[in-house]
Design an enzyme around this catalytic site. Structure first.
Site, PDB file in Angstrom:
ATOM      1  N   SER A 181       0.465  -1.182   0.102  1.00 46.50           N
ATOM      2  CA  SER A 181      -0.129   0.150  -0.188  1.00 46.50           C
ATOM      3  C   SER A 181       1.217   1.123   0.111  1.00 46.50           C
ATOM      4  CB  SER A 181      -0.833   0.427   0.806  1.00 46.50           C
ATOM      5  OG  SER A 181      -2.404  -0.818   1.177  1.00 46.50           O
ATOM      6  N   ARG A 196       7.515   6.734  -4.485  1.00 41.11           N
ATOM      7  CA  ARG A 196       8.171   6.758  -3.491  1.00 41.11           C
ATOM      8  C   ARG A 196       7.130   6.585  -2.217  1.00 41.11           C
ATOM      9  NH1 ARG A 196       3.900  10.302  -2.781  1.00 41.11           N
ATOM     10  NH2 ARG A 196       3.140  11.481  -4.349  1.00 41.11           N
ATOM     11  N   ASP A 234      -4.273  -1.365  -1.387  1.00 34.86           N
ATOM     12  CA  ASP A 234      -5.394  -1.975  -0.660  1.00 34.86           C
ATOM     13  C   ASP A 234      -6.212  -1.420  -0.750  1.00 34.86           C
ATOM     14  OD1 ASP A 234      -4.306   0.846   0.529  1.00 34.86           O
ATOM     15  OD2 ASP A 234      -4.150   0.990   2.094  1.00 34.86           O
TER      16      ASP A 234
END
Ligand code: ADP
Ligand code: MG
Length: 501
Positions: A181, A196, A234
């Site tokens: 996630s 990132r 997620d």
């Protein structure tokens, strides 16, 4: 003698009266001082509350800005704060998925390993089991190898306990859905490069790397024979898991450590998609809405300071206003200001109040939802977490008020975000024929912070209006993200042909 006595007596009386006057003056001065402090403290609260205001007009502006950014993000890469990432999921689960599949769910605070036995055709999930572990903070800022090795070790011991009945047929490798996630630029359903880190992670050697390749290397290092069949996050997992049980699920929103949303988009409405049009005509988009920002967002000086001092300054602004990692920290910052400028907790500033992230959102929600008449929970939390003892009821009430301001702003902005997504989908107006749109929600914040959840749902109804609200269903999809990843691993299995033949 008699005279002398009288003089002494008179003198004592005079001194006594002077002392009474002096003490009274001191008390008055003290009271003035403390009432001055209280006034100053209440000014700070009031100012903060004004900065956090989310009247309906403002929320509609936020929703409108979200819709505009969604269009921009879909138009071309780098056009918007919203990455609107293509998930390569163009077919959500339909219930036909079959076999035993694994899932690894790496969120922000915890990670889970799951084993799911899918029976296919209407029988659904025959069996599921999982194990959970927290991520040691040291691994959040270490090396890629250390993090992935740790995860794979947990996976390996879970696999080792696999019962005979869940073992793969001969010649068939175990397959895994990986719920990761963090923002990833997908190249296919099972490869993608990390854009990132967010949520307090900072592992430089992983940025830009293919996450599946990193995981596969760790699987090899640890001797775990497993193929990564699907890489999702997620939101995609929750959307897939939700769709498996309810065909009307079209949006997923996560409110946990961080926040994000995904939804089903018409493939033709994605100008930056240059691949072949999927048969379904649809593509699931991972919005990465945590990075949304807009001049309409109500920001206080505390939010600006929190952002500036964070690991990812000027990124994830929406996330920093609404998600679990930050709500408690905003509260700490306001309380610290009140302690420093208005001696809110007495002459000394409580030293523990100066420690960043010492006040976590679960603690904040426990204080906010304290139902005892003397706010015992608030008193205990202040004492245990911050070493602030003997707080007055009045003080504790102010703490609850601050929790309410922060949670209300977060929940109302989350609702505005959802409205923005529904607008983009054309589902923000009354539907004909009882058509429903289900928003699958998950994450520890949504699940456990009841006041936050209630406020979000009420606000969404308020924004949609009664008629439209009746066609929008907000539903908790418990642990959908892991199961959804297993389902997507199943629908992208190497052995699909084998199964259908
Ligand atoms: P992740 O985001 O790591 O996938 P979860 O979805 O379980 O994990 O969310 C965990 C987050 O949910 C915590 O970091 C915390 O911010 C929030 N949370 C957990 N429990 C509570 C609670 N009782 N009240 C408020 N927030 C909570
Ligand atoms: Mg999670």
């Amino acid at each position: 003698m008699k005279d002398g006595m009288g003089k002494v007596a008179v003198g004592a009386a005079v001194i006594g009266a002077a002392a009474v006057v002096a003490v009274a003056a001191l008390v008055v001065r003290q009271r003035m001082k403390s009432s001055g402090r209280w006034v100053r403290a209440m000014d700070i609260v009031k100012e903060f509350e004004e900065k956090c205001g989310t009247p309906e007009v403002k929320l509609k502006q936020v929703a409108g800005a979200m819709t505009v950014e969604m269009h921009a993000g879909l138009a071309s890469e780098g056009e918007s704060k919203l990455k609107m990432l293509i998930s390569y999921v163009d077919n959500l689960p339909n219930g036909d998925e079959a076999g035993v599949f694994y899932a690894l769910d790496l969120g922000g605070t915890n990670f889970r390993v799951l084993r799911v036995h899918l029976k296919g055709k209407d029988e659904g999930i025959a069996h599921q089991e999982f194990t959970e572990a927290s991520i040691p903070p040291a691994l959040m800022c270490g090396s890629s190898e250390a993090l992935f090795d740790y995860i794979v070790e947990k996976l390996a011991s879970f696999v080792a306990e696999e019962e005979q009945m869940f073992q793969q047929p001969p010649g068939r490798q175990r397959e895994l859905g990986f719920t990761f996630s963090f923002p990833v630029m997908q190249n296919s359903i099972n490869s993608g490069n990390l854009i990132r880190w967010t949520k307090g992670f900072s592992i430089d050697d992983t940025v830009g790397q293919d996450v599946v390749a990193e995981l596969t290397k760790a699987l090899n290092r640890k001797g775990v024979d497993m193929r990564v069949a699907a890489l999702v996050n997620d939101t995609i997992g929750t959307l897939a898991g939700g769709r498996h049980t309810n065909k009307d699920v079209a949006v997923a929103v996560i409110l946990g450590t961080g926040t994000n949303a995904a939804y089903v988009e018409r493939a033709q409405a994605i100008p930056k998609w240059h691949g072949p049009l999927p048969k379904s005509g649809e593509m699931v988009i991972n919005m990465e809405w945590g990075n949304f920002r807009s001049s309409h967002l109500p920001l206080s000086e505390y939010d600006i300071a929190l952002d500036a001092e964070s690991l990812n300054p000027s990124e994830q602004i929406f996330e920093k206003l609404i998600s679990g990692m930050y709500l408690g920290e905003i509260l700490r910052r306001v309380l610290l200001r009140m302690a420093e400028e208005a001696a809110f907790f007495g002459d000394e500033v409580p030293p523990r109040l100066k420690i960043p992230f010492v006040l976590r959102t679960p603690e904040m929600s426990a204080m906010h939802q304290d139902k005892s008449s003397d706010l015992k929970v608030v008193g205990n939390k202040l004492r245990d977490l911050l070493e602030i003892s003997n707080t007055s009821l009045k003080t504790r009430k102010v703490v609850v008020e601050l929790c309410n301001i922060i949670a209300t702003r977060g929940a109302r902005l989350a609702a505005a975000g959802i409205l923005g997504v529904l607008k983009k989908m054309g589902r923000d107006t009354p539907r004909q024929g009882g058509e429903k749109t289900v928003v699958a929600m998950d994450g520890g914040l949504y699940e456990h912070y009841t006041e936050y959840r209630k406020c979000l749902e009420n606000t969404l109804n308020e924004l949609l209006g009664e008629e439209t609200a009746s066609s929008i269903v907000v539903e908790h999809s418990n642990d959908g993200s892991g199961i959804g990843a297993a389902l997507l691993a199943a629908s992208h299995s190497l052995y699909l042909e084998e199964l259908s033949s």
